[in-house]
Design an enzyme around this catalytic site. Structure first.
Site, PDB file in Angstrom:
ATOM      1  N   GLU A 246       0.952  -1.194   0.180  1.00 27.35           N
ATOM      2  CA  GLU A 246      -0.148  -0.094   0.124  1.00 27.35           C
ATOM      3  C   GLU A 246       1.278   1.173   0.131  1.00 27.35           C
ATOM      4  OE1 GLU A 246      -1.801   2.938  -0.124  1.00 27.35           O
ATOM      5  OE2 GLU A 246      -2.056   2.157   1.918  1.00 27.35           O
ATOM      6  N   CYS A 280      -1.984   9.467   2.610  1.00 24.20           N
ATOM      7  CA  CYS A 280      -1.294   8.989   1.291  1.00 24.20           C
ATOM      8  C   CYS A 280      -3.039   8.880   0.675  1.00 24.20           C
ATOM      9  CB  CYS A 280      -1.155   7.121   0.902  1.00 24.20           C
ATOM     10  SG  CYS A 280      -2.064   5.850   2.086  1.00 24.20           S
TER      11      CYS A 280
END
Ligand code: SIN
Length: 473
Positions: A246, A280
């Site tokens: 990720e 993010c």
């Protein structure tokens, strides 16, 4: 406060240690044991030894452990929130929100633990049976980031426990204490000795290399930057270790001419300012139709300018500091570069006076496409806005990046919402919403934003291996 290594169910101290700094003051507030390669191998010894018996426990038993851990997180919410606020400076209310978010991963995967399925089929020739089942893949290495010190751990630990994998957690250097507190909490919830170890370390490459080279590790799940993720994929590839990645984002936030502007502004504040923009999935580039771009820029400047930065531990603080001086210097550099290339500062644009690594919430308008702030992940409270003439150019600009984690789009037109949602090259799209994160959903990206999905029905798959039995009739 736990500050040692947690290996095989035992707390240990080390000769060397490293400091943990409160970014709202710049002062050291704790010192933590520093794991090395030998400690990593001992943690893997414990994980390998516990793997078979842990895999053999009833799914319901693992489910109940996760459910107890969920309850314990709520019982210890204040303590955990305070710890994360000390580690990353974020307002206490936001930290309490993260405790809830983190606990939900435990509850979700306690529900999924008892729903791991298989298949029974007749072979096409009719002569035998195809039986498939899912088994735990084996010892997992969970490398977690500093920006959400609890939920990024539970998002990996939850499915690993549900699947029946043993695990070693390596938290980020900046936030080891939250992960250590979770280690104790999971042990209190009934995770057996050896199933879960926590290795704080200031020597991440040494620890990671020792674990990968050992040969007993089966999966590496990483959340963090794209450059580090690429390196880990290469290293893990040398031992054919499964990877779940990720990685970084560069989220476009599109506002069309038919958008509800107030709703778009509310969503923009959430998408940009959650966790001080250190996420993010933070909106990185505001791609706005030219007919509404001025109103949007003015509205966003007003909203971000009204937010009060301050140490998270103090009542009334609404925006925390950045994680360290390096991060603040980087963000200031992105703003300076944009201004040099012709962008206008609508609000903020500098660091406030005083201690800590604060940077004022900032809105930039007329930002050119080649400005670094449009191309790099900002990870800070800066909102660059650029205007575009039509849907086609907006979608093209949104997709003009190697990142593909999330995008946001505001429009009142359902057909456009679906058309744009399908055209955006990201793993997730928020339609008229500034927040997509939810433990019940598949979180993850395409392109250089990663491989695999966390949460949802899919999140457990990284920790399972399919076994096929050919049964002769
Ligand atoms: C991240 O920033 O890595 C994850 C944020 C989230 O889960 O919302």
């Amino acid at each position: 406060m736990q500050d040692g290594l947690f290996i095989g169910g035992v707390w240990e101290t080390t000769e060397s240690s490293f400091d943990v700094v409160d970014p709202s003051t710049g002062e050291v507030f704790a010192s933590v044991a520093d794991a090395g390669a030998g400690d990593a191998v001992r943690a893997l010894d414990a994980a390998a030894a516990a793997q078979a018996s842990w895999a053999a426990t009833a799914p319901r038993e693992r489910s109940e452990i996760l459910r107890r851990a969920y309850d314990l997180m709520h019982e210890r919410a204040d303590e955990l929130a305070r710890l994360t606020t000390l580690e990353i400076g974020r307002p206490l209310a936001e930290s309490l929100g993260e405790v809830t978010y983190a606990a939900e991963f435990l509850r979700w995967f306690s529900e999924q633990a008892v729903r791991v399925g298989g298949d029974y089929r007749v072979a096409p020739g009719g002569d035998y049976r195809i039986v498939t089942t899912r088994q735990p893949i084996g010892p997992a290495y969970l490398v977690t980031p500093w920006n959400f010190p609890l939920s990024m751990v539970t998002r990996k630990v939850g499915p690993a426990i549900a699947a029946g994998c043993t695990m070693i957690i390596k938290p980020a250097e900046a936030t080891p204490l939250s992960a250590l507190a979770l280690g104790q909490l999971l042990a209190d919830a009934g995770v057996p000795d050896g199933v879960l170890s926590v290795l704080p370390t200031n020597r991440a490459p040494e620890v990671t290399t020792a674990l990968i080279d050992d040969g007993r590790l089966r999966v590496l799940s990483f959340t963090g930057s794209t450059p580090v993720g690429k390196k880990l994929m290469e290293q893990a590839g040398s031992k054919v270790i499964k990877t779940a990645m990720e990685l970084g984002g560069n989220a476009p936030f599109l506002v069309f001419d038919d958008a509800d502007l107030d709703a778009a502004l509310d969503g923009a504040v959430v998408a940009k300012m959650r966790n001080t923009g250190e996420s993010c999935v933070a909106a990185n580039r505001f791609i706005v139709h030219e007919s509404v771009s001025e109103a949007f820029a003015a509205g966003l400047a007003e909203r971000l300018g009204a937010l009060r930065p301050g140490p998270g531990i103090e009542e009334g603080s609404q925006v925390g500091p950045l994680i360290d001086e390096r991060a603040r210097t980087r963000v200031a550099g992105l703003v300076a570069d944009a201004v040099e290339r012709g962008a206008t500062v609508r609000v903020g644009g500098k660091a406030p006076e005083g201690p800590g690594y604060f940077y004022l919430p900032t809105v930039l308008s007329d930002v050119p496409a080649d400005a670094r702030v449009m191309r790099e992940e900002i990870f800070g409270p800066v909102a660059p806005i650029a205007a575009f003439p039509d849907e086609e150019s907006m979608v093209a600009a949104a997709n003009d990046t190697e990142a593909g984690l999330v995008a946001y789009a505001y429009t009142r037109d359902l057909k456009r919402a679906l058309r744009v949602g399908e055209a955006l090259e990201t793993g997730m799209v928020g339609i008229n919403r500034g927040l997509v994160s939810n433990p019940a959903t598949p979180f993850g990206g395409v392109k250089e934003s990663g491989v695999g999905r966390e949460g949802g029905y899919e999140g457990i798959e990284d920790f399972l291996e399919i076994k096929y039995l050919a049964v002769d009739m």
